[in-house]
Design a protein around this motif. Structure first.
Motif, PDB file in Angstrom:
ATOM      1  N   VAL A  34       1.797   5.261   0.223  1.00  0.00           N
ATOM      2  CA  VAL A  34       1.533   4.815  -1.369  1.00  0.00           C
ATOM      3  C   VAL A  34       2.535   5.141  -2.391  1.00  0.00           C
ATOM      4  CG1 VAL A  34      -0.122   5.795  -3.121  1.00  0.00           C
ATOM      5  CG2 VAL A  34      -0.953   5.363  -0.784  1.00  0.00           C
ATOM      6  N   LEU A  35       3.519   6.026  -2.432  1.00  0.00           N
ATOM      7  CA  LEU A  35       4.453   6.234  -3.255  1.00  0.00           C
ATOM      8  C   LEU A  35       5.476   5.301  -3.153  1.00  0.00           C
ATOM      9  CD1 LEU A  35       4.537  10.217  -3.089  1.00  0.00           C
ATOM     10  CD2 LEU A  35       3.565   8.965  -4.752  1.00  0.00           C
ATOM     11  N   SER A  36       5.631   4.764  -2.014  1.00  0.00           N
ATOM     12  CA  SER A  36       6.948   3.815  -1.574  1.00  0.00           C
ATOM     13  C   SER A  36       6.551   2.574  -2.487  1.00  0.00           C
ATOM     14  CB  SER A  36       7.094   3.809  -0.352  1.00  0.00           C
ATOM     15  OG  SER A  36       7.482   4.792   0.412  1.00  0.00           O
ATOM     16  N   THR A  37       5.348   2.394  -2.709  1.00  0.00           N
ATOM     17  CA  THR A  37       4.997   1.025  -3.392  1.00  0.00           C
ATOM     18  C   THR A  37       5.672   0.990  -4.713  1.00  0.00           C
ATOM     19  OG1 THR A  37       3.000   1.682  -4.480  1.00  0.00           O
ATOM     20  CG2 THR A  37       2.823   0.848  -2.329  1.00  0.00           C
ATOM     21  N   GLY A  38       5.981   2.175  -5.342  1.00  0.00           N
ATOM     22  CA  GLY A  38       6.761   2.164  -6.726  1.00  0.00           C
ATOM     23  C   GLY A  38       5.600   1.858  -7.651  1.00  0.00           C
ATOM     24  N   LYS A  39       4.446   1.883  -7.540  1.00  0.00           N
ATOM     25  CA  LYS A  39       3.271   1.158  -8.368  1.00  0.00           C
ATOM     26  C   LYS A  39       2.259   2.311  -8.677  1.00  0.00           C
ATOM     27  CE  LYS A  39       4.612  -3.027  -8.035  1.00  0.00           C
ATOM     28  NZ  LYS A  39       5.362  -3.684  -9.090  1.00  0.00           N
ATOM     29  N   VAL A  40       2.602   3.558  -8.166  1.00  0.00           N
ATOM     30  CA  VAL A  40       1.728   4.623  -8.565  1.00  0.00           C
ATOM     31  C   VAL A  40       2.258   5.432  -9.403  1.00  0.00           C
ATOM     32  CG1 VAL A  40       0.291   6.614  -7.464  1.00  0.00           C
ATOM     33  CG2 VAL A  40       0.719   4.357  -6.048  1.00  0.00           C
ATOM     34  N   ASP A  41       1.322   6.005 -10.607  1.00  0.00           N
ATOM     35  CA  ASP A  41       1.776   6.797 -11.825  1.00  0.00           C
ATOM     36  C   ASP A  41       1.499   8.262 -11.419  1.00  0.00           C
ATOM     37  OD1 ASP A  41       3.225   4.652 -13.293  1.00  0.00           O
ATOM     38  OD2 ASP A  41       1.230   3.930 -13.557  1.00  0.00           O
ATOM     39  N   PHE A  42       0.157   8.335 -10.773  1.00  0.00           N
ATOM     40  CA  PHE A  42      -0.107   9.693 -10.534  1.00  0.00           C
ATOM     41  C   PHE A  42      -1.153   9.586  -9.247  1.00  0.00           C
ATOM     42  CE2 PHE A  42      -2.927   7.355 -13.310  1.00  0.00           C
ATOM     43  CZ  PHE A  42      -4.316   7.643 -12.938  1.00  0.00           C
ATOM     44  N   TRP A  43      -1.329  10.742  -8.659  1.00  0.00           N
ATOM     45  CA  TRP A  43      -2.183  10.908  -7.741  1.00  0.00           C
ATOM     46  C   TRP A  43      -2.700  12.309  -7.576  1.00  0.00           C
ATOM     47  CZ3 TRP A  43      -1.608  14.256  -3.345  1.00  0.00           C
ATOM     48  CH2 TRP A  43      -0.315  14.983  -3.385  1.00  0.00           C
TER      49      TRP A  43
END
Length: 86
Positions: A34-43
């Protein structure tokens, strides 16, 4: 009569993208993906602590996981630990 539309410099903040899963603690590679997509600002993982095996994350995503984690308080009882994030 002329209609004039004025635009102000105040623009809406861009939308942020986040993801939540209580399964990241059992699937660190899922969080890494998920983090590797570069699209997630928070989790978040429905807890006040990450509870993820950071050694399973790529070095770049270890830092990103720390920077973008959002602690959550929910339910009917107070969570264990300190509340420094508040």
């Amino acid at each position: 009569m002329k209609l004039t539309i004025a635009f102000t410099g105040a623009a809406a903040a861009p939308l942020k993208c986040g993801v939540a899963s209580a399964r990241f603690s059992a699937c660190a590679s899922c969080l890494d993906a998920v983090l590797s997509t570069g699209k997630v600002d928070f989790w978040w993982n429905w807890d006040t602590q990450t509870k993820v095996d950071y050694t399973a994350l790529s070095p770049a995503n270890q830092a990103k996981a720390n920077e973008t984690f959002v602690p959550m308080i929910w339910g009917q009882v107070l969570p264990d630990g300190d509340w420094d994030f508040l």
